[in-house]
Design an enzyme around this catalytic site. Sequence first.
Site, mmCIF file in Angstrom:
data_model
loop_
_atom_site.group_PDB
_atom_site.id
_atom_site.type_symbol
_atom_site.label_atom_id
_atom_site.label_comp_id
_atom_site.label_asym_id
_atom_site.label_seq_id
_atom_site.Cartn_x
_atom_site.Cartn_y
_atom_site.Cartn_z
ATOM 1 N N ASP A 251 0.849 -1.190 0.000
ATOM 2 C CA ASP A 251 0.000 0.000 0.000
ATOM 3 C C ASP A 251 0.888 1.244 0.000
ATOM 4 O O ASP A 251 1.332 1.706 1.050
ATOM 5 C CB ASP A 251 -0.923 -0.015 1.227
ATOM 6 C CG ASP A 251 -1.827 1.213 1.275
ATOM 7 O OD1 ASP A 251 -1.915 1.934 0.255
ATOM 8 O OD2 ASP A 251 -2.466 1.438 2.331
ATOM 9 N N LYS A 258 1.547 8.032 0.277
ATOM 10 C CA LYS A 258 1.913 8.116 1.689
ATOM 11 C C LYS A 258 3.235 8.863 1.844
ATOM 12 O O LYS A 258 4.117 8.717 0.996
ATOM 13 C CB LYS A 258 2.109 6.704 2.258
ATOM 14 C CG LYS A 258 0.823 5.951 2.528
ATOM 15 C CD LYS A 258 1.114 4.605 3.178
ATOM 16 C CE LYS A 258 -0.159 3.807 3.372
ATOM 17 N NZ LYS A 258 -1.073 4.372 4.370
ATOM 18 N N ARG A 332 -10.803 -0.434 2.106
ATOM 19 C CA ARG A 332 -12.272 -0.524 2.185
ATOM 20 C C ARG A 332 -12.891 -0.758 0.821
ATOM 21 O O ARG A 332 -13.958 -1.346 0.700
ATOM 22 C CB ARG A 332 -12.830 0.729 2.878
ATOM 23 C CG ARG A 332 -12.513 2.017 2.183
ATOM 24 C CD ARG A 332 -12.749 3.237 3.066
ATOM 25 N NE ARG A 332 -11.659 3.459 4.021
ATOM 26 C CZ ARG A 332 -11.655 4.400 4.945
ATOM 27 N NH1 ARG A 332 -12.680 5.228 5.063
ATOM 28 N NH2 ARG A 332 -10.631 4.528 5.775
HETATM 29 N N1 BES Z 1 -3.178 0.371 5.213
HETATM 30 C C1 BES Z 1 -3.582 1.616 5.722
HETATM 31 C C2 BES Z 1 -3.879 1.602 7.216
HETATM 32 C C3 BES Z 1 -2.722 1.316 8.153
HETATM 33 C C4 BES Z 1 -1.993 2.368 8.685
HETATM 34 C C5 BES Z 1 -2.424 0.044 8.534
HETATM 35 C C6 BES Z 1 -0.958 2.096 9.549
HETATM 36 C C7 BES Z 1 -1.378 -0.218 9.396
HETATM 37 C C8 BES Z 1 -0.659 0.818 9.928
HETATM 38 C C9 BES Z 1 -4.842 2.098 5.011
HETATM 39 O O1 BES Z 1 -4.993 1.692 3.713
HETATM 40 C C10 BES Z 1 -4.784 3.596 5.016
HETATM 41 O O2 BES Z 1 -3.864 4.104 4.468
HETATM 42 N N2 BES Z 1 -5.732 4.234 5.668
HETATM 43 C C11 BES Z 1 -5.744 5.638 5.780
HETATM 44 C C12 BES Z 1 -7.180 6.088 5.646
HETATM 45 C C13 BES Z 1 -7.331 7.555 5.446
HETATM 46 C C14 BES Z 1 -6.795 7.959 4.102
HETATM 47 C C15 BES Z 1 -8.787 7.884 5.569
HETATM 48 C C16 BES Z 1 -5.184 6.013 7.148
HETATM 49 O O3 BES Z 1 -5.374 5.263 8.095
HETATM 50 O O4 BES Z 1 -4.519 7.034 7.240
HETATM 51 ZN ZN ZN Z 2 -4.099 -0.119 3.226
HETATM 52 ZN ZN ZN Z 3 -4.004 2.951 2.315
#
Ligand code: BES
Ligand code: ZN
Ligand code: ZN
Length: 483
Positions: A251, A258, A332
């Site tokens: 991801d 990110k 999601r």
């Molecule tokens: N895979 C991440 C969530 C995650 C973050 C898992 C840290 C393990 C450790 C997920 O896909 C994500 O990036 N979520 C975002 C959502 C936001 C953009 C609404 C997040 O948590 O920042």
């Molecule tokens: Zn993710």
């Molecule tokens: Zn993500």
Amino acid sequence: MNFRLTALPMADLSDELEVIIVVDNDTKHRFVQDKKLLKKAGFKGGQDETCLLLGEDRLYVGADSLKSANIRTAAAMAIKALKGTSYESVKVATYTNEGCTYTLRAMVEGFILGAYSFETYKSKQNENKLIDISISLEEYAGLDIDIEKASEVVHKAQIIADATNFTRDIVNTTPDDCYPDVMASIAEGLAEDTGLKCNILKPKKLRKEKMETLLAVARASRHKPRVIHLKHKPKNPKCVVTLVGKGLTYDSGGLSLKPADYMVTMKSDKSGGSAVLGIMKAVAELDLPIEVHGFVGAVENMIGGDAYKPDDVLVAKNGKTIEIRNTDAEGRLVLADTLCYAQQEVKADYLFDFATLTGASVVAVGHYTSSIMGKNKEVQDLVVKEAHNAGELATALDFNPYLKKTIKSEIADICNISNTRYGGAITAGQFLSEFIDKDHEDKWAHIDIAGPAFVEHAWGENPHGASGAGVRLMVKLLEKLAK
Ligand code: BES
Ligand code: ZN
Ligand code: ZN
């Protein structure tokens, strides 16, 4: 690691080293033979404290109580203390909590989980010398333990801990070595080894199934997506359970890229899917009398000219339109289609999904705990309870009627991120609930394992890196349903 259960007392066993668990600081217990030496060494018997007496070939480890959780981590610490030594066989007595063999199971799990290390990418691998563990039925409180029951418990513990380590291996594998097609091959190999049935959906079939949100997330990657479906179908099953896992083999965040520091460890975004594979392995090996289906949405979220974009509107398998405002909220989207597909294929009595879904879950409950959500309090509570029974940490995050508004979109049916910066774990859960059909609403729980799935330090019986979160929790729950 081989376990041998024997009715012989400890004194009659010839293994090279004896492991003694000191419970509740009780150094006066008959198992403690080296009181003076322990005092000299400053050993107090606190939880997880170890003392290796090389001259005596005895290793002492402390545990606060005979409860499973305490004995599990103590056993793990004992094994860790022996790393690098040349002991090849050890003996240990039986510890139960007033005869309850959960503690024996926990001890065996602790040995196997504590011995785990991931060394695939080390050019010089540490060879683990310790292979044989003899367990004497001589019991801590002098209780008589039935050997048949005990050997069944030991066998189960081995299956469950091995399945956890299997999941850890997949999660720890780098994104260049473990991409969606590799996850599919792992599932196929698992099916071949265990007798599970396996069906792999490739892009052509995914398009036919109208899984456009999953396909959109996958589009910019050179690795094509896969949806995995594993089945365990015994005769006359007691109930039917569906498991769905987020299998983001990487991801990057997609175009909503990110920041560098947050991207590191995102190989672990396949932890939910990897947990589903580990659970299916254990279910098959335990041959549980329930029908269990494991689905994994395996996808890589990357950037490129073909990437899906903030501002896109995607149509999910159930026809709902989704406004994309952040491509990093991709899990999601993958789960939405995979959940829809799973519910179309199987009418289940219970539906559980596992996902490293939100950083917000880690903010809310910390690194060691999973967040449990759902529309049915009983199912939610069942997951929390069995997590604790299995030695995992989990806590319920409750939905409320106001959450629906937070994922409202002006141009589509819903938005893939919420309009508030707070409560990100439950608003993500709320998003998933839009893809749970009426029949499954009361049967579903969402398990956000973002905290415990991958931690960059060792904790309890867990090593640096992947913990296999979700595996022990769900196997315990499934064992309960099988009763
Ligand atoms: N895979 C991440 C969530 C995650 C973050 C898992 C840290 C393990 C450790 C997920 O896909 C994500 O990036 N979520 C975002 C959502 C936001 C953009 C609404 C997040 O948590 O920042
Ligand atoms: Zn993710
Ligand atoms: Zn993500």
